[in-house]
Motif scaffolding. Structure first.
Motif, PDB file in Angstrom:
ATOM      1  N   ILE A  82       0.866  -1.279   0.149  1.00  0.00           N
ATOM      2  CA  ILE A  82      -0.005  -0.029  -0.010  1.00  0.00           C
ATOM      3  C   ILE A  82       0.699   1.336  -0.050  1.00  0.00           C
ATOM      4  O   ILE A  82       0.276   2.406  -0.219  1.00  0.00           O
ATOM      5  N   GLY A  83       2.067   1.308   0.193  1.00  0.00           N
ATOM      6  CA  GLY A  83       2.958   2.262   0.348  1.00  0.00           C
ATOM      7  C   GLY A  83       3.646   2.514   1.487  1.00  0.00           C
ATOM      8  O   GLY A  83       3.237   2.241   2.674  1.00  0.00           O
ATOM      9  N   ARG A  84       4.803   3.397   1.344  1.00  0.00           N
ATOM     10  CA  ARG A  84       5.537   3.794   2.544  1.00  0.00           C
ATOM     11  C   ARG A  84       4.962   4.758   3.710  1.00  0.00           C
ATOM     12  O   ARG A  84       5.051   4.588   4.886  1.00  0.00           O
ATOM     13  N   ARG A  85       4.314   5.774   2.742  1.00  0.00           N
ATOM     14  CA  ARG A  85       3.697   7.073   3.814  1.00  0.00           C
ATOM     15  C   ARG A  85       2.708   6.507   4.456  1.00  0.00           C
ATOM     16  O   ARG A  85       2.616   7.002   5.874  1.00  0.00           O
ATOM     17  N   PRO A  86       1.665   5.907   3.970  1.00  0.00           N
ATOM     18  CA  PRO A  86       0.429   5.415   4.793  1.00  0.00           C
ATOM     19  C   PRO A  86       0.934   4.460   6.195  1.00  0.00           C
ATOM     20  O   PRO A  86       0.309   4.774   7.265  1.00  0.00           O
ATOM     21  N   VAL A  87       1.855   3.706   5.877  1.00  0.00           N
ATOM     22  CA  VAL A  87       2.306   2.657   6.940  1.00  0.00           C
ATOM     23  C   VAL A  87       2.954   3.339   7.983  1.00  0.00           C
ATOM     24  O   VAL A  87       2.875   3.300   9.103  1.00  0.00           O
ATOM     25  N   LEU A  88       3.897   4.502   7.878  1.00  0.00           N
ATOM     26  CA  LEU A  88       4.679   5.265   8.391  1.00  0.00           C
ATOM     27  C   LEU A  88       3.595   5.926   9.258  1.00  0.00           C
ATOM     28  O   LEU A  88       3.786   6.319  10.462  1.00  0.00           O
ATOM     29  N   ALA A  89       2.656   6.551   8.683  1.00  0.00           N
ATOM     30  CA  ALA A  89       1.716   7.543   9.393  1.00  0.00           C
ATOM     31  C   ALA A  89       0.940   6.691  10.599  1.00  0.00           C
ATOM     32  O   ALA A  89       0.351   7.379  11.709  1.00  0.00           O
ATOM     33  N   ILE A  90       0.584   5.474  10.103  1.00  0.00           N
ATOM     34  CA  ILE A  90      -0.228   4.535  11.090  1.00  0.00           C
ATOM     35  C   ILE A  90       0.766   4.184  12.115  1.00  0.00           C
ATOM     36  O   ILE A  90       0.231   4.154  13.441  1.00  0.00           O
ATOM     37  N   ALA A  91       2.099   4.038  11.857  1.00  0.00           N
ATOM     38  CA  ALA A  91       2.998   3.662  13.116  1.00  0.00           C
ATOM     39  C   ALA A  91       2.894   4.851  13.959  1.00  0.00           C
ATOM     40  O   ALA A  91       3.066   4.803  15.202  1.00  0.00           O
ATOM     41  N   GLY A  92       3.122   6.288  13.537  1.00  0.00           N
ATOM     42  CA  GLY A  92       2.998   7.441  14.307  1.00  0.00           C
ATOM     43  C   GLY A  92       1.717   7.236  15.257  1.00  0.00           C
ATOM     44  O   GLY A  92       1.976   7.754  16.410  1.00  0.00           O
ATOM     45  N   LEU A  93       0.437   7.310  14.654  1.00  0.00           N
ATOM     46  CA  LEU A  93      -0.676   7.051  15.275  1.00  0.00           C
ATOM     47  C   LEU A  93      -0.545   6.143  16.604  1.00  0.00           C
ATOM     48  O   LEU A  93      -1.301   6.352  17.426  1.00  0.00           O
ATOM     49  N   LEU A  94      -0.168   4.925  16.203  1.00  0.00           N
ATOM     50  CA  LEU A  94      -0.065   3.924  17.121  1.00  0.00           C
ATOM     51  C   LEU A  94       0.774   4.106  18.448  1.00  0.00           C
ATOM     52  O   LEU A  94       0.564   4.204  19.663  1.00  0.00           O
ATOM     53  N   ASN A  95       1.790   4.887  17.984  1.00  0.00           N
ATOM     54  CA  ASN A  95       2.879   5.331  19.030  1.00  0.00           C
ATOM     55  C   ASN A  95       2.061   6.501  19.799  1.00  0.00           C
ATOM     56  O   ASN A  95       2.453   6.597  21.034  1.00  0.00           O
ATOM     57  N   LEU A  96       1.466   7.439  19.169  1.00  0.00           N
ATOM     58  CA  LEU A  96       0.820   8.602  19.794  1.00  0.00           C
ATOM     59  C   LEU A  96      -0.125   7.718  21.024  1.00  0.00           C
ATOM     60  O   LEU A  96      -0.412   8.146  22.223  1.00  0.00           O
ATOM     61  N   ALA A  97      -0.972   6.634  20.450  1.00  0.00           N
ATOM     62  CA  ALA A  97      -1.830   6.197  21.485  1.00  0.00           C
ATOM     63  C   ALA A  97      -0.982   5.343  22.426  1.00  0.00           C
ATOM     64  O   ALA A  97      -1.518   5.283  23.736  1.00  0.00           O
ATOM     65  N   ALA A  98       0.176   4.715  22.151  1.00  0.00           N
ATOM     66  CA  ALA A  98       0.856   4.019  23.118  1.00  0.00           C
ATOM     67  C   ALA A  98       1.442   4.939  24.174  1.00  0.00           C
ATOM     68  O   ALA A  98       1.176   4.718  25.518  1.00  0.00           O
ATOM     69  N   PHE A  99       2.151   6.023  23.857  1.00  0.00           N
ATOM     70  CA  PHE A  99       2.512   6.902  24.859  1.00  0.00           C
ATOM     71  C   PHE A  99       1.359   7.586  25.687  1.00  0.00           C
ATOM     72  O   PHE A  99       1.866   7.857  26.950  1.00  0.00           O
ATOM     73  N   THR A 100       0.430   7.988  25.291  1.00  0.00           N
ATOM     74  CA  THR A 100      -0.739   8.366  26.032  1.00  0.00           C
ATOM     75  C   THR A 100      -1.265   7.319  26.862  1.00  0.00           C
ATOM     76  O   THR A 100      -1.275   7.795  28.249  1.00  0.00           O
ATOM     77  N   LEU A 101      -1.205   6.049  26.523  1.00  0.00           N
ATOM     78  CA  LEU A 101      -1.658   5.022  27.666  1.00  0.00           C
ATOM     79  C   LEU A 101      -0.694   4.777  28.642  1.00  0.00           C
ATOM     80  O   LEU A 101      -1.058   4.752  29.850  1.00  0.00           O
ATOM     81  N   ILE A 102       0.676   4.969  28.065  1.00  0.00           N
ATOM     82  CA  ILE A 102       1.859   4.529  29.117  1.00  0.00           C
ATOM     83  C   ILE A 102       1.713   5.781  29.997  1.00  0.00           C
ATOM     84  O   ILE A 102       2.015   5.693  31.394  1.00  0.00           O
ATOM     85  N   GLY A 103       1.493   7.033  29.658  1.00  0.00           N
ATOM     86  CA  GLY A 103       1.877   8.197  30.632  1.00  0.00           C
ATOM     87  C   GLY A 103       0.660   8.380  31.409  1.00  0.00           C
ATOM     88  O   GLY A 103       0.777   8.973  32.634  1.00  0.00           O
ATOM     89  N   LEU A 104      -0.646   7.978  31.074  1.00  0.00           N
ATOM     90  CA  LEU A 104      -1.589   8.125  31.737  1.00  0.00           C
ATOM     91  C   LEU A 104      -2.320   6.934  32.527  1.00  0.00           C
ATOM     92  O   LEU A 104      -3.238   6.900  33.557  1.00  0.00           O
ATOM     93  N   GLY A 105      -1.747   5.850  32.085  1.00  0.00           N
ATOM     94  CA  GLY A 105      -2.472   4.384  32.574  1.00  0.00           C
ATOM     95  C   GLY A 105      -2.063   4.048  33.859  1.00  0.00           C
ATOM     96  O   GLY A 105      -0.678   3.796  34.352  1.00  0.00           O
TER      97      GLY A 105
END
Length: 459
Positions: free
Chosen positions: A82-105
């Protein structure tokens, strides 16, 4: 600078010029790894401050590692479909959710979910940025274009981000804690969700927003054929199968994968054994942790220096293959220093051990761009991200096994020397040159014997 780069004009040939592609690749590498570096210094402390035992903390990190290993090949194949850009953007969004959960959880399930999402993001990110860079350079300058310089600078940016992130992650809670006001205000205002040790993770989440916006704006790539869900699901297994066949059909790629495995053994020894040595040297776990944070930062800087020196090492060694041999020799020497000084606490032994630690990272930094220069000349754009995922998987699996093995051995020289022996075996694979590569489609005829561009062609 990021905004200016995003608006840079395309090259006359229809794509980005090499310098612009290199700068964007470096920026993406830095932005991705900076938040991860910020989480290194405070991760374990944050979880224990939330009331988690050491067994639970180990389980959280296992969730991360197992998720990354399980998803490495499927996500590499997804990028090729599907391409490099969409996969990298998804990775960034997953990390955004991950760091939020780790910081607040405050609950174990929230932290485990965050670590799993971070592992998935790690698997998604292991190839697309580099594959985008190589695709872009090849499209502009052809298959014989210089790759080592850009790959080296990308490796240096990664190491610099980890070094800076480690310092920020360890320093921010300490600075905020110098006076009682900020910590008490954060805790009271958020009902205990945010504590001082949460700050690096939450700041990392903000960096991920910048990362996603930059990826979507800067990593332009040519349109791909529209692929529905059935095409994606059907294309990924084919990409995985192609990745697994790489080592079977090409001796040079087998060497690269085995070398990645040797690097995994070296890194596992460093990460598992060095903190205990630092604590023993300083006398307490707290002061040992502080020393280890500084040592880890220095190691990342040595890795960055090694990456910057990779083209120079190739020039003097006579090509990428010889450069890998020399670089792995440095890694072997560093691990040997660490092994021979494992039972000594004298200033001379400590100096030798610190030197060995730096040599390991310096050698790994110099080896990486030269290995990947060779790899990218053996695969085409359709399987590039998958090949990088296979390489990353080789490192991760051997690192996990080597860590378990080292953990069962008595502390002392043996674990270090076993890791040195593994790296030495990897270095010896490069004593003989591999057969010349078959040229990629559209490549000009080549005359060198090691599958790389002539040394004189690289700045």
């Amino acid at each position: 600078m990021a905004g200016a780069e995003a608006l840079a004009a395309p090259a006359p040939g229809g794509g980005l010029d090499e310098a612009t592609a290199r700068r964007r690749f470096v920026t993406v590498s830095f932005l991705f790894w900076l938040p991860i570096g910020m989480s290194i210094a405070t991760g374990v402390l944050l979880f224990t401050e939330r009331g988690m035992g050491l067994a639970a903390v180990a389980g959280f990190y296992a969730v991360h590692s197992l998720t990354a290993a399980a998803m490495e090949l499927p996500t590499g194949g997804l990028s090729d479909v599907i391409g490099r850009r969409p996969v990298l953007a998804i990775a960034g969004l997953l990390n955004l959710a991950a760091f939020t959960l780790i910081g607040l959880g405050a609950a174990g399930w929230a932290i485990a979910l965050g670590m799993g999402l971070m592992g998935l993001a790690r698997a998604l990110s292991s190839g697309p940025a580099e594959a985008w860079y190589v695709d872009t350079v090849h499209a502009h300058a052809g298959p014989d274009a210089d790759l080592r310089t850009g790959l080296a600078r990308g490796g240096s940016a990664t190491s610099a981000a980890l070094a800076l992130g480690t310092l920020l992650g360890g320093g921010l809670p300490w600075l905020l804690g110098l006076t009682p006001g900020p910590g008490e205000w954060l805790t009271d205002t958020t009902g205990g969700l945010v504590i001082l040790l949460s700050v690096p993770a939450l700041l990392g989440a903000l960096v991920e927003v910048v990362f996603v916006l930059y990826v979507l704006n800067a990593l332009t790539e040519p349109p791909r054929a529209r692929t529905g869900m059935r095409g994606v699901v059907g294309g990924v297994p084919a990409a995985i199968a192609a990745g697994l066949r790489l080592g079977a059909r090409d001796a040079l790629i087998r060497r690269i994968l085995l070398t990645a495995s040797a690097a995994g053994a070296a890194l596992a020894a460093l990460e598992l054994l060095t903190p205990g040595r630092a604590a023993a040297l300083m006398g307490t776990a707290e002061s040992g942790a502080l020393v280890f944070a500084g040592l880890a930062c220095a190691g990342f800087l040595c890795h960055a220096l090694g990456s910057q020196l990779a083209p120079l090492v190739a020039r003097f060694a006579g090509g990428s293959e010889r450069a890998v041999l020399v670089s792995l020799g440095l890694v072997t020497l560093g691990l040997t220093f660490l092994g021979l000084t494992a039972l000594a606490m004298s200033p001379l032994a400590t100096t030798a051990a610190v030197t060995g630690y730096g040599l390991v990272y310096l050698g790994l930094g110099a080896a990486g761009p030269n290995e990947n220069d060779l790899l990218h000349r053996r695969v085409d754009a359709s399987g590039r991200a998958t090949a990088l995922s296979v390489q990353s998987l080789s490192l991760q699996l051997v690192a996990a096994g080597a860590g378990l093995t080292a953990g069962t051995l008595r502390p002392g020289p043996l674990p270090w020397l076993l890791a040195a022996a593994v790296v030495l075996a990897g270095a010896l694979l490069w004593v003989r040159r591999a057969a010349p590569a078959k040229p990629l489609p559209g490549a000009a005829p080549r005359t060198e014997t090691d599958g790389t561009a002539p040394v004189s062609a690289h700045p």
